[in-house]
Design an enzyme around this catalytic site. Structure first.
Site, PDB file in Angstrom:
ATOM      1  CG  ASP A   1      38.480   7.831 -73.247  1.00  0.00           C
ATOM      2  OD1 ASP A   1      39.009   8.947 -73.200  1.00  0.00           O
ATOM      3  OD2 ASP A   1      37.251   7.648 -73.182  1.00  0.00           O
TER       4      ASP A   1
ATOM      5  CG  ASP B   1      35.752  12.023 -68.942  1.00  0.00           C
ATOM      6  OD1 ASP B   1      35.286  11.985 -67.790  1.00  0.00           O
ATOM      7  OD2 ASP B   1      36.657  12.807 -69.281  1.00  0.00           O
TER       8      ASP B   1
ATOM      9  CB  THR C   1      42.105  11.414 -70.492  1.00  0.00           C
ATOM     10  OG1 THR C   1      40.918  12.212 -70.311  1.00  0.00           O
ATOM     11  CG2 THR C   1      43.220  12.012 -69.635  1.00  0.00           C
ATOM     12  CB  SER C   2      40.126  14.870 -74.352  1.00  0.00           C
ATOM     13  OG  SER C   2      40.365  14.194 -75.569  1.00  0.00           O
TER      14      SER C   2
ATOM     15  CE  LYS D   1      41.681  10.418 -76.559  1.00  0.00           C
ATOM     16  NZ  LYS D   1      40.938   9.717 -75.498  1.00  0.00           N
TER      17      LYS D   1
END
Length: 221
Positions: free
Chosen positions: A15, A17, A110-111, A142
């Site tokens: 991931d 952040d 990552t989002s 997610k």
């Protein structure tokens, strides 16, 4: 006496952040303004926003609002966040950790969209992994496992052979749904019962092996 936790994997899924980059300052600035604009308590936003794509947060807080409105507003916020990197810094140990990752199969999951991921990694002075699964890569945010499953597929690894590094409830839930073990990083992960926990990446050591496997050692708290 607490002892170190040791895991063996063939691929690492990272991931961004909260795991590699501390972007809390800008995230909270942008989402606090959004909350006030929509007459929502910012605390309610902060409680669920980490790890998700913005449209998914909006959908939960504003049920019944058309998803196309959420996606359009999410695009606006992404542009604001991409332009604002004040206070974006690396998680302690992230540079050394990513250098070690360079010797084993790994991917960013990552989002964030690509522009935001590139902006934050650059602001934190961190190298961007060559393989990355971003918001544009998936159809679901997610805690849906799609991103991690796609990351594993890109690396040619089975879920059982992957270890995920995550900080958020949504991210850890996504990793578990993908059938993967999780090293939780940072304060948000501490209460989420990950497979192993490290306050920062300084507590994590990677030892590659000639057969392509990697041993992950997480120092005791």
């Amino acid at each position: 006496m607490p002892t170190a936790t040791t895991l063996t994997a063939r691929a690492l899924l990272l991931d961004m952040d909260g795991t590699l980059v501390n972007s809390d300052a800008v995230v909270e600035r942008v989402w606090r303004a959004w909350a006030v604009e929509h007459h929502i308590d910012p605390a309610d936003v902060f409680a669920i926003m980490h790890g998700r794509q913005g449209y998914a947060t909006m959908a939960e807080l504003l049920p019944g609002r058309p998803m196309e409105v959420n996606r359009a507003e999410n695009a606006r916020l992404l542009a604001i966040e991409t332009a604002d990197v004040e206070g974006v810094v690396p998680i302690a140990g992230a540079g050394v950790f990513l250098e070690a990752c360079g010797r084993v199969p790994h991917a960013l999951v990552t989002s964030a969209d690509t522009a935001l991921a590139e902006a934050r990694m650059a602001a934190a002075g961190l190298p961007m992994p060559g393989i990355r699964i971003t918001a544009e890569s998936v159809s679901a945010s997610k805690p849906d496992p799609e991103g991690f499953l796609k990351g594993a597929a890109e690396l040619g690894a089975d879920s059982a052979d992957c270890v995920v590094f995550e900080d958020s409830a949504a991210g850890i839930a996504a990793a578990r749904a993908a059938g993967m073990r999780v090293v939780g990083i940072g304060p948000r992960a501490a209460a989420l019962a990950p497979t192993a926990y490290a306050a920062t990446l300084e507590r994590v050591t990677l030892t590659p092996h000639p057969d392509g496997a990697v041993t992950i050692t997480v120092a005791a708290p």
